[in-house]
Write an enzyme that holds these catalytic residues in place. Structure first.
Site, mmCIF file in Angstrom:
data_model
loop_
_atom_site.group_PDB
_atom_site.id
_atom_site.type_symbol
_atom_site.label_atom_id
_atom_site.label_comp_id
_atom_site.label_asym_id
_atom_site.label_seq_id
_atom_site.Cartn_x
_atom_site.Cartn_y
_atom_site.Cartn_z
ATOM 1 N N CYS A 188 55.525 81.360 42.452
ATOM 2 C CA CYS A 188 55.967 81.599 43.829
ATOM 3 C C CYS A 188 57.296 82.333 43.901
ATOM 4 O O CYS A 188 57.767 82.660 44.984
ATOM 5 C CB CYS A 188 56.025 80.276 44.570
ATOM 6 S SG CYS A 188 54.432 79.450 44.477
ATOM 7 N N HIS A 242 63.229 78.164 50.545
ATOM 8 C CA HIS A 242 61.888 78.194 49.952
ATOM 9 C C HIS A 242 60.964 77.390 50.876
ATOM 10 O O HIS A 242 59.879 77.834 51.182
ATOM 11 C CB HIS A 242 61.933 77.620 48.537
ATOM 12 C CG HIS A 242 60.659 77.772 47.783
ATOM 13 N ND1 HIS A 242 59.974 78.965 47.705
ATOM 14 C CD2 HIS A 242 59.930 76.873 47.065
ATOM 15 C CE1 HIS A 242 58.881 78.795 46.981
ATOM 16 N NE2 HIS A 242 58.828 77.538 46.581
ATOM 17 N N THR A 261 56.006 71.113 51.290
ATOM 18 C CA THR A 261 55.554 70.042 50.395
ATOM 19 C C THR A 261 56.641 68.965 50.397
ATOM 20 O O THR A 261 57.828 69.282 50.549
ATOM 21 C CB THR A 261 55.327 70.530 48.950
ATOM 22 O OG1 THR A 261 56.530 71.116 48.451
ATOM 23 C CG2 THR A 261 54.225 71.555 48.882
ATOM 24 N N PRO A 262 56.236 67.705 50.249
ATOM 25 C CA PRO A 262 57.223 66.622 50.322
ATOM 26 C C PRO A 262 58.392 66.812 49.355
ATOM 27 O O PRO A 262 59.549 66.747 49.753
ATOM 28 C CB PRO A 262 56.394 65.386 49.967
ATOM 29 C CG PRO A 262 55.007 65.725 50.422
ATOM 30 C CD PRO A 262 54.858 67.207 50.160
ATOM 31 N N GLU A 296 65.245 70.728 47.684
ATOM 32 C CA GLU A 296 65.917 71.996 47.999
ATOM 33 C C GLU A 296 67.155 71.727 48.854
ATOM 34 O O GLU A 296 68.219 72.320 48.637
ATOM 35 C CB GLU A 296 64.970 72.961 48.722
ATOM 36 C CG GLU A 296 65.665 74.288 49.059
ATOM 37 C CD GLU A 296 64.745 75.343 49.653
ATOM 38 O OE1 GLU A 296 63.587 75.017 49.997
ATOM 39 O OE2 GLU A 296 65.195 76.490 49.783
ATOM 40 N N LYS A 342 58.129 80.124 56.227
ATOM 41 C CA LYS A 342 56.790 79.702 55.809
ATOM 42 C C LYS A 342 56.149 78.823 56.874
ATOM 43 O O LYS A 342 54.933 78.639 56.882
ATOM 44 C CB LYS A 342 56.850 78.950 54.473
ATOM 45 C CG LYS A 342 57.123 79.853 53.272
ATOM 46 C CD LYS A 342 56.895 79.122 51.956
ATOM 47 C CE LYS A 342 57.237 80.007 50.753
ATOM 48 N NZ LYS A 342 58.693 80.108 50.512
ATOM 49 N N HIS A 351 52.425 80.248 52.885
ATOM 50 C CA HIS A 351 53.020 80.595 51.594
ATOM 51 C C HIS A 351 52.234 81.741 50.947
ATOM 52 O O HIS A 351 51.134 81.533 50.431
ATOM 53 C CB HIS A 351 53.022 79.367 50.689
ATOM 54 C CG HIS A 351 53.876 79.514 49.465
ATOM 55 N ND1 HIS A 351 54.297 80.741 48.992
ATOM 56 C CD2 HIS A 351 54.390 78.586 48.622
ATOM 57 C CE1 HIS A 351 55.022 80.554 47.902
ATOM 58 N NE2 HIS A 351 55.093 79.262 47.662
ATOM 59 N N PHE A 410 56.313 77.521 40.152
ATOM 60 C CA PHE A 410 55.769 76.674 39.091
ATOM 61 C C PHE A 410 56.280 77.202 37.748
ATOM 62 O O PHE A 410 56.520 78.393 37.586
ATOM 63 C CB PHE A 410 54.240 76.728 39.093
ATOM 64 C CG PHE A 410 53.588 75.895 40.175
ATOM 65 C CD1 PHE A 410 54.334 75.107 41.030
ATOM 66 C CD2 PHE A 410 52.206 75.908 40.323
ATOM 67 C CE1 PHE A 410 53.717 74.337 42.020
ATOM 68 C CE2 PHE A 410 51.581 75.149 41.303
ATOM 69 C CZ PHE A 410 52.334 74.371 42.154
#
Lengths: 414, 78
Positions: free
Chosen positions: A163, A303, A307-308, A314, A335, A340, A400
């Site tokens: 990403c 970013h 997501t949890p 972040e 986003k 995404h 990732f």
């Protein structure tokens, strides 16, 4: 003295628009580009929503033969390159071809092509594979085709950093121009992975939102009810140019690239470490590269995947880097509207930072109905965009494999 | 539709060329702008349409549109 690098053109295909102007206007109006997934029959998939391009006409950018042979990620890249070059007022780099290059990052490459080729070989054996399957699948062929179309004969590259790929694309191109290896770089990222393997694979990781009944409310970064990211597609390319060359030809200058940082987590194949120390080191590296203090940054395009884990860590990383300055910086996740775009995300969000500086507007985080308690005291620009002076803007991306990349842009002053 | 017409139709579609360009003596690489990969794909399309197989040795001898038509006739395609 270091050479300076400016942005002179932007080409963007996103789920909220087929140009940068259209995309930026939609973001400023808080419009979502998420809808039901239509690119394949997804009835049996847990996630049935996505951020697809809308009304994009490939035949304005490729002919029928190319349309048949190229994967979508290549077609999107050619289209974004056409838009970026036109926006920059460059028809071709022929005269300066050897001083011009292209970097287009992609997380995944030609997934649709690989899926079809596998079907063909299973059904009819190896003789049913097309000679164009490999060149349509290889991720670096996006940059390859753009170089061919515009005669860009200098550096060519394809960062594959999940990403963060698009951020690496812009950042590495920035370094190439600054260090003098080229004078013009077309740079960014692309992905077109809304396919059975793409959606099925991220679903298997439990990474995608399953809010199928409310597509436009599914991507909700920093909200306590966030349940994963929404897969999207697109391509954004920036034209980066050495400053004196841009001034000489009277180019319109959007903003200056100020700094770039890259770090690795060396922690886990997919998850960020608690507190995301790699992210804060990355932001600090970009600030140091730009010779800037956190208090000089007015906007952060997070970013913010929805997501949890990402959103929590972040913000922890941002707090650590910004310290007392955190209260006066506007932080949003676009986003929430685009979804995404994987390898394209970093480049698109870099372009949004450039537009925020140019227009003096910060785009919102939509769907932020109930910010998590841990995000209190922050300006997350909920629901609506806001006018404010943006002297400098930072964009974060974390991929990732622990691949972090941060870019900083600032208002151009000669 | 005659064999010639069918072959030319496939070539037009595959190579993105016009009917006028598809003279029998037109050479794929020199006249119709094809490269070796185009040729492989074109031959796959012929195999699919006419239910035949063309070996790589046979492919090497094919240079013009007439070569394709002659080859197909030699395989009993009408």
């Amino acid at each position: 003295m270091k050479r300076r690098v400016v942005v002179t053109g932007i080409g963007a295909l996103t789920p909220v628009g087929n140009t940068i102007q259209e995309s930026w206007a939609a973001l400023c109006e808080g419009k979502s580009g998420i809808g039901p997934l239509t690119k394949f029959d997804c009835a049996v998939f847990e996630t049935r929503i996505a951020g697809e391009l809308k009304g994009f006409d490939p035949l304005r950018h490729v002919n029928k033969k190319e349309l048949r042979r190229y994967d979508d990620f290549i077609i999107y890249s050619l289209a974004a390159a056409d838009l970026a070059m036109e926006d920059a007022g460059l028809s071709t780099a022929e005269k300066d071809g050897q001083r011009a290059g292209v970097i287009i990052g992609s997380a995944i490459g030609g997934l649709t092509t690989m899926e079809k080729a596998k079907e063909n070989i299973m059904a009819g054996g190896p003789r049913k594979m097309s000679p164009f399957d490999i060149p349509a699948a290889l991720a670096n062929l996006a940059a390859g085709h753009v170089s061919i179309r515009y005669g860009l004969k200098g550096p060519i590259h394809c960062p594959v950093a999940a990403c963060a790929s698009g951020t690496y694309g812009v950042g590495d191109a920035f370094r190439i121009v600054r260090e003098g290896y080229a004078d013009i770089m077309v740079a960014g990222g692309v992905d077109a992975a809304i396919t059975p393997l793409g959606v099925g694979g991220f679903n298997a990781m439990r990474a995608l939102s399953r809010r199928n009944d409310e597509p436009q409310r599914a991507s909700r970064p920093f909200d306590r009810d966030r349940d994963g990211f929404v897969m999207a597609e697109g391509c954004t390319l920036l034209v980066l140019e050495e400053m004196s060359r841009a001034l000489e030809r009277g180019a319109r200058i959007y903003a200056e690239v100020a700094g770039y940082g890259v770090t690795s987590d060396a922690f886990h194949m997919a998850a960020p470490p608690p507190g995301h120390e790699g992210a804060s080191r990355c932001m600090a590296a970009a600030l140091a590269d730009a010779a800037m203090e956190p208090s000089e940054v007015d906007y952060v395009n997070a970013h913010g995947t929805s997501t949890p884990l990402n959103d929590t860590y972040e913000i922890q990383a941002l707090r650590r880097v910004f310290g007392d300055a955190i209260g006066r910086v506007s932080i949003s996740s676009t986003k929430s509207m685009t979804g995404h775009m994987l390898g394209a995300a970093g480049a698109a969000e870099a372009a949004f930072c450039v537009m925020a500086i140019t227009d003096g507007v910060v785009p919102p985080t939509i769907n932020l109905d109930h910010p998590d308690d841990e995000f209190s005291g922050l300006d997350l620009v909920p629901h609506r965009s806001r006018r404010r002076e943006v002297r400098a803007a930072m964009t974060n991306t974390f991929g990732f494999g622990g691949a972090n990349a941060v870019l900083i842009f600032k208002r151009f002053e000669e | 539709m005659t064999l010639e017409e069918k072959v030319i139709e496939i070539i037009m579609e595959q190579l993105g060329v016009t009917k006028e360009e598809c003279r029998p003596e037109a050479a794929f690489i020199d006249d119709l702008g094809a490269d070796s990969l185009d040729l492989v794909e074109l031959i796959m399309e012929m195999e699919e349409n006419f239910g035949i197989q063309i070996s790589d040795d046979e492919l090497e001898k094919i240079r013009t549109i007439q070569d394709v038509i002659d080859f197909l006739r030699s395989k009993g395609v009408e």
